[in-house]
Design an enzyme around this catalytic site. Structure first.
Site, PDB file in Angstrom:
ATOM      1  N   SER A 151       0.814  -1.213   0.000  1.00 32.12           N
ATOM      2  CA  SER A 151       0.000   0.000   0.000  1.00 32.12           C
ATOM      3  C   SER A 151       0.852   1.269   0.000  1.00 32.12           C
ATOM      4  O   SER A 151       1.723   1.398  -0.844  1.00 32.12           O
ATOM      5  CB  SER A 151      -0.952  -0.069   1.187  1.00 32.12           C
ATOM      6  OG  SER A 151      -2.090   0.675   0.899  1.00 32.12           O
ATOM      7  N   LYS A 164       4.199   2.145  -2.358  1.00 29.88           N
ATOM      8  CA  LYS A 164       4.576   3.324  -3.143  1.00 29.88           C
ATOM      9  C   LYS A 164       6.045   3.640  -2.806  1.00 29.88           C
ATOM     10  O   LYS A 164       6.849   3.951  -3.675  1.00 29.88           O
ATOM     11  CB  LYS A 164       3.686   4.523  -2.798  1.00 29.88           C
ATOM     12  CG  LYS A 164       2.161   4.255  -2.883  1.00 29.88           C
ATOM     13  CD  LYS A 164       1.336   5.492  -2.547  1.00 29.88           C
ATOM     14  CE  LYS A 164      -0.049   5.263  -1.954  1.00 29.88           C
ATOM     15  NZ  LYS A 164      -1.048   4.580  -2.679  1.00 29.88           N
ATOM     16  N   TRP A 193     -10.170   0.286  -4.987  1.00 30.85           N
ATOM     17  CA  TRP A 193      -9.618   1.615  -4.658  1.00 30.85           C
ATOM     18  C   TRP A 193      -8.217   1.776  -5.271  1.00 30.85           C
ATOM     19  O   TRP A 193      -7.831   2.846  -5.707  1.00 30.85           O
ATOM     20  CB  TRP A 193      -9.587   1.734  -3.134  1.00 30.85           C
ATOM     21  CG  TRP A 193      -9.077   3.013  -2.550  1.00 30.85           C
ATOM     22  CD1 TRP A 193      -7.996   3.158  -1.729  1.00 30.85           C
ATOM     23  CD2 TRP A 193      -9.650   4.324  -2.676  1.00 30.85           C
ATOM     24  NE1 TRP A 193      -7.853   4.471  -1.348  1.00 30.85           N
ATOM     25  CE2 TRP A 193      -8.859   5.204  -1.911  1.00 30.85           C
ATOM     26  CE3 TRP A 193     -10.762   4.841  -3.359  1.00 30.85           C
ATOM     27  CZ2 TRP A 193      -9.121   6.573  -1.803  1.00 30.85           C
ATOM     28  CZ3 TRP A 193     -11.017   6.210  -3.259  1.00 30.85           C
ATOM     29  CH2 TRP A 193     -10.210   7.048  -2.488  1.00 30.85           C
ATOM     30  N   HIS A 231      -7.756  -5.626   0.304  1.00 26.94           N
ATOM     31  CA  HIS A 231      -6.521  -4.856   0.448  1.00 26.94           C
ATOM     32  C   HIS A 231      -5.700  -5.381   1.623  1.00 26.94           C
ATOM     33  O   HIS A 231      -6.044  -5.156   2.780  1.00 26.94           O
ATOM     34  CB  HIS A 231      -6.939  -3.403   0.698  1.00 26.94           C
ATOM     35  CG  HIS A 231      -5.805  -2.442   0.733  1.00 26.94           C
ATOM     36  ND1 HIS A 231      -5.042  -2.148  -0.368  1.00 26.94           N
ATOM     37  CD2 HIS A 231      -5.296  -1.697   1.747  1.00 26.94           C
ATOM     38  CE1 HIS A 231      -4.120  -1.259  -0.044  1.00 26.94           C
ATOM     39  NE2 HIS A 231      -4.260  -0.973   1.239  1.00 26.94           N
TER      40      HIS A 231
END
Ligand code: GCU
Length: 428
Positions: A264, A268, A355, A405
């Protein structure tokens, strides 16, 4: 009009202008994804084509600079004198399978924050330096395993009473709460070391630039990064590279075989770390989504505007120019992935994690593939989204897992297989 009614209508007009919430309603309809053309990783800003290996190096530098000045912010290039202190060593950790070590890395001459505590589990059975997975965690090293010898973090963290984080501090109840995300025993059994750091040691995840490592690099009087200087994700990526500096001094670790991994927001960071620092031999992005692996121009699920609104500290201020204006960006996230080439890269999505735009993450890997091919590597061996739970493996690996997620044992199983394949199946 009645005077009071008039006053009321003027006041409500005034407040709706003043307090208007921008409309960032997410789109989940594939038919409403805008038609887009992506910038080509193999074509320079001046429209010249990359024709040679040295040309790719120049283009690589150009792409890196664009991500630095427009997306994540520039990482300072001054080096700091890092000092380390061993906090603990236990040669009989994980029922004797591993050596646990904790190393505190101080970022200044003072024995005070900012510092980061690196937690290592290294397989005892290895007869040579072990390849390693290195990743940041969300709530402190003590959450990744119930081992009572792991130092309980005393750094600020996001509140989460379910995880034993009370008043922004970790309590004993937080030990092992994230064990499902960090299958230490399995990783050790497969012959890999596991190395992790609490992300908030590098920079606490809040819109405040007076804590964490940013102030170490300020000009006198500076209070926050300038528009093109690094945000929090940039700092996390920098911290991962400092951890790699340390791993190069650990005799039990093969620092030429370190995979940088993150889930998540921390995915990044792992991508940005792996893009900038070519010493990372493998890069893994787990459900990294917007500002990670997902293509910004698709504006599906979380968008640039929404992420900058909700997390103003993650990227550089310049990135805000692209709120609802993704088409003006000279880069898109497939170019971040192309910066990992020719090194192995794994991108993973989850079916219910809309998402993070699974399709956008997949397409990013597809569109990074020409850079891999230019360098003589396979890249991702398909252009068709694979079915759920059926990984596709080339120099780029991809899977879309069933479920939501998260990073779980299924994801890790694929990363371990991928590392076996590319690191030569190094086992004890
Ligand atoms: C939020 C955020 C995402 C991020 C995620 C996480 O959902 O919008 O961009 O990846 O948090 O870090 O778990």
């Amino acid at each position: 009009m009645n005077y009071f009614l008039f006053l009321f209508s003027q006041l409500s007009l005034f407040s709706s202008v003043l307090f208007a919430q921008p409309d960032f309603t997410p789109n989940y309809d594939e038919d409403k994804v805008p038609t887009y053309t992506l910038p080509d990783p193999l074509v320079f800003e001046n429209d010249e084509k990359v024709e040679s290996q040295s040309g790719w190096q120049e283009r690589r530098t150009e792409i890196l600079q664009l991500f630095a000045s427009q997306v994540y912010g520039k990482t300072p290039n001054q080096s700091l004198d890092l000092r380390t202190k061993i906090l603990s060593t236990n040669k009989q950790a994980l029922d004797g399978k591993a050596t646990r070590k904790e190393v505190r890395v101080f970022f200044s001459k003072r024995d005070a924050r900012p510092y980061m505590d690196i937690l290592l589990f290294v397989p005892n059975s290895a007869n040579r330096p072990a390849p390693a997975f290195l990743g940041l965690n969300f709530y402190g090293n003590q959450t990744i395993h119930p081992d009572p010898g792991i130092t309980l973090s005393d750094q600020w963290m996001r509140a989460n009473e379910d995880f034993g984080i009370v008043d922004h501090r970790a309590t004993e109840a937080s030990r092992g709460v994230r064990v499902s995300r960090w299958p230490a025993e399995t990783i050790i059994d497969r012959g890999y070391a596991l190395v992790t750091i609490y992300c908030g040691d590098i920079d606490p995840d809040k819109n405040d630039f007076l804590d964490g490592v940013h102030p170490l690099f300020y000009e006198s009087g500076q209070q926050e990064p300038s528009d093109e200087e690094w945000g929090t994700i940039g700092a996390w990526a920098w911290g991962l590279s400092r951890a790699l500096d340390h791993l190069q001094t650990e005799e039990t670790i093969d620092s030429d075989q370190v995979a940088v991994i993150g889930h998540s927001r921390l995915g990044k960071a792992s991508l940005w770390a792996g893009a900038q620092d070519e010493r990372f031999a493998m890069v893994i992005s787990n459900n990294s989504g917007c500002g990670g692996a997902a293509l910004s121009r698709r504006a599906y699920g979380e968008t640039v505007g929404r992420i900058n609104h909700n997390f103003p500290h993650w990227f550089c201020n310049n990135f805000e120019q692209y709120n609802k204006n993704e088409f003006s960006l000279s880069v898109d996230q497939h170019m971040l992935l192309s910066l990992v080439a020719p090194r192995p890269l794994y991108v993973a999505s989850a079916k219910e994690d809309q998402w993070a735009d699974p399709k956008g993450e997949f397409l990013s890997a597809v569109y990074a593939t020409p850079a891999y091919q230019f360098l003589g590597k396979e890249g991702l061996p398909t252009t068709q989204m694979p079915p759920v739970d059926e990984p596709v493996i080339g120099t780029i690996g991809y899977h879309i897992r069933s479920g939501g997620h998260d990073i779980n044992s299924y994801d890790w199983e694929q990363y371990l297989n991928f590392a076996d394949k590319h690191f030569g199946g190094k086992r004890p």
